[in-house]
Scaffold this motif. Sequence first.
Motif, mmCIF file in Angstrom:
data_model
loop_
_atom_site.group_PDB
_atom_site.id
_atom_site.type_symbol
_atom_site.label_atom_id
_atom_site.label_comp_id
_atom_site.label_asym_id
_atom_site.label_seq_id
_atom_site.Cartn_x
_atom_site.Cartn_y
_atom_site.Cartn_z
ATOM 1 N N GLN A 1 162.037 19.148 82.663
ATOM 2 C CA GLN A 1 160.876 18.417 82.871
ATOM 3 C C GLN A 1 160.387 18.477 84.321
ATOM 4 O OE1 GLN A 1 161.812 14.905 80.928
ATOM 5 N NE2 GLN A 1 161.080 15.527 79.001
ATOM 6 N N VAL A 2 161.446 18.187 85.123
ATOM 7 C CA VAL A 2 161.185 17.896 86.649
ATOM 8 C C VAL A 2 160.731 19.265 87.153
ATOM 9 C CG1 VAL A 2 162.189 17.504 88.751
ATOM 10 C CG2 VAL A 2 162.835 16.004 86.982
ATOM 11 N N TYR A 3 161.567 20.368 87.026
ATOM 12 C CA TYR A 3 160.998 21.593 87.418
ATOM 13 C C TYR A 3 159.931 22.258 87.160
ATOM 14 C CZ TYR A 3 165.918 21.673 89.587
ATOM 15 O OH TYR A 3 166.869 21.203 89.894
ATOM 16 N N GLY A 4 159.479 22.023 85.537
ATOM 17 C CA GLY A 4 158.382 22.329 84.975
ATOM 18 C C GLY A 4 157.245 21.862 85.244
ATOM 19 N N SER A 5 157.351 20.535 85.831
ATOM 20 C CA SER A 5 156.111 19.540 86.290
ATOM 21 C C SER A 5 155.639 20.101 87.517
ATOM 22 C CB SER A 5 156.388 18.025 86.171
ATOM 23 O OG SER A 5 157.847 17.880 86.809
ATOM 24 N N LEU A 6 156.754 20.646 88.486
ATOM 25 C CA LEU A 6 156.388 21.145 89.618
ATOM 26 C C LEU A 6 156.012 22.557 89.855
ATOM 27 C CD1 LEU A 6 159.514 19.606 91.841
ATOM 28 C CD2 LEU A 6 157.417 18.691 91.731
ATOM 29 N N LEU A 7 156.552 23.465 88.731
ATOM 30 C CA LEU A 7 156.141 24.558 88.799
ATOM 31 C C LEU A 7 154.641 25.122 88.353
ATOM 32 C CD1 LEU A 7 157.035 27.736 89.157
ATOM 33 C CD2 LEU A 7 157.860 27.522 86.778
ATOM 34 N N ILE A 8 154.243 24.232 87.318
ATOM 35 C CA ILE A 8 152.893 24.479 86.865
ATOM 36 C C ILE A 8 152.063 24.384 87.940
ATOM 37 C CG2 ILE A 8 151.302 23.654 85.135
ATOM 38 C CD1 ILE A 8 153.648 22.909 83.223
ATOM 39 N N PRO A 9 151.766 23.453 88.630
ATOM 40 C CA PRO A 9 150.617 23.165 89.851
ATOM 41 C C PRO A 9 150.631 24.315 90.748
ATOM 42 C CG PRO A 9 152.137 21.140 89.544
ATOM 43 C CD PRO A 9 152.559 21.944 88.452
ATOM 44 N N ILE A 10 151.882 24.434 91.091
ATOM 45 C CA ILE A 10 152.246 25.328 92.094
ATOM 46 C C ILE A 10 151.705 26.940 91.700
ATOM 47 C CG2 ILE A 10 153.811 26.634 93.602
ATOM 48 C CD1 ILE A 10 155.292 24.077 93.990
ATOM 49 N N GLY A 11 152.503 27.351 90.507
ATOM 50 C CA GLY A 11 151.892 28.542 89.903
ATOM 51 C C GLY A 11 150.447 28.794 89.671
ATOM 52 N N PHE A 12 149.888 27.590 89.179
ATOM 53 C CA PHE A 12 148.212 27.682 89.363
ATOM 54 C C PHE A 12 147.873 27.699 90.645
ATOM 55 C CE2 PHE A 12 144.201 25.404 89.311
ATOM 56 C CZ PHE A 12 143.497 26.001 88.242
#
Length: 240
Positions: free
Chosen positions: A67-78
Motif C-alpha cells: 500500500q505504501v509503495y503503491g500509493s507513491l508509485l502511481i502518481p510518480i508513474g503518471f
Amino acid sequence: MKKGYIPNQHGAWAMLLIPFLFGMFAAKPVWLHVLLFLGWFLAYLFSYAFLQWLRTKKTTIYRRPMQVYGSLLIPIGFLLLVLDPALARLVPFFIPLFLVNCYYARRNQERALLNDLAAVVQFSLMVFVAYQAGGGTDWRLAAELFGFSILYFTGTVFYVKTMIREKHNAMYYRFSVMYHLALLVAGALWFPPGLLVPLAVLAVRAVWSPHTKLSVKQTGILEIAYSVLIAGTVLVVYVA
C-alpha cells in the motif's frame, strides 16, 4: 524498519542501479532522471513486497508495504508519462518478464535459473528507459549497453550460484567457467577493447573464487567491488 519493507535480495541492488546508469550517461543526465529513478526504486520495492506476498500469502506482513509503495508509485508513474509519453512504449516489455517472476514466486521457486534470467533481462531494460528519458537517439548504442548488461549479470547469476547454492556442483562450476570464458571472447569480438580487462577479471573470479573459503558476506562485498569495476569501465569506455 518493519519486515516486508526492505528487500533482502542484496544482489539486486547492483542490477537496479547499473543499467540505469548505463542508459542515463549514454544519453545525458537530465532532471527527469531523478524522478525516473525514484519511480524505478519504488517499483522495485513494490514488486518485492508483492512477490513475497504471492509466495508466502502473509498478508499481515506485506499488505502495508504494498500500500505504501503503491500509493507513491502511481502518481510518480503518471507524472513520468505526462512529462515523457514515449516512456509508455517501453512498459509492455516488462510485463511478460514480471509474470515469469510471479509464476516462480507462486511456486516458491524464486531461485530457479529461469526466474533469475527473467529478472536480469527485466532490470537491463532500464538501459532503454533511462536512455529515452535522457533524449538519446543512438538506439544501437543503447542496444549494445543493454546486451552487455544482460551478459554481465547472467554471468553473475551463474557465479553466485557456484559460491552459495551450487557450491559443490561440479557441473555448474564448469558451466560458469565456460560462460565467463565465452564472455571474454565475445568481449574481444563485439565490444570495445577497454572492456577486456574487467571481463578477464571476472573470468579469473569464476575460476578461482569457488575454490576458496569465502563466506557469503565476503562474496557479497567482493561482488560490489566487481560491479563498481564493470560500471566504471563501461562508463569510461562508452561515455568519456
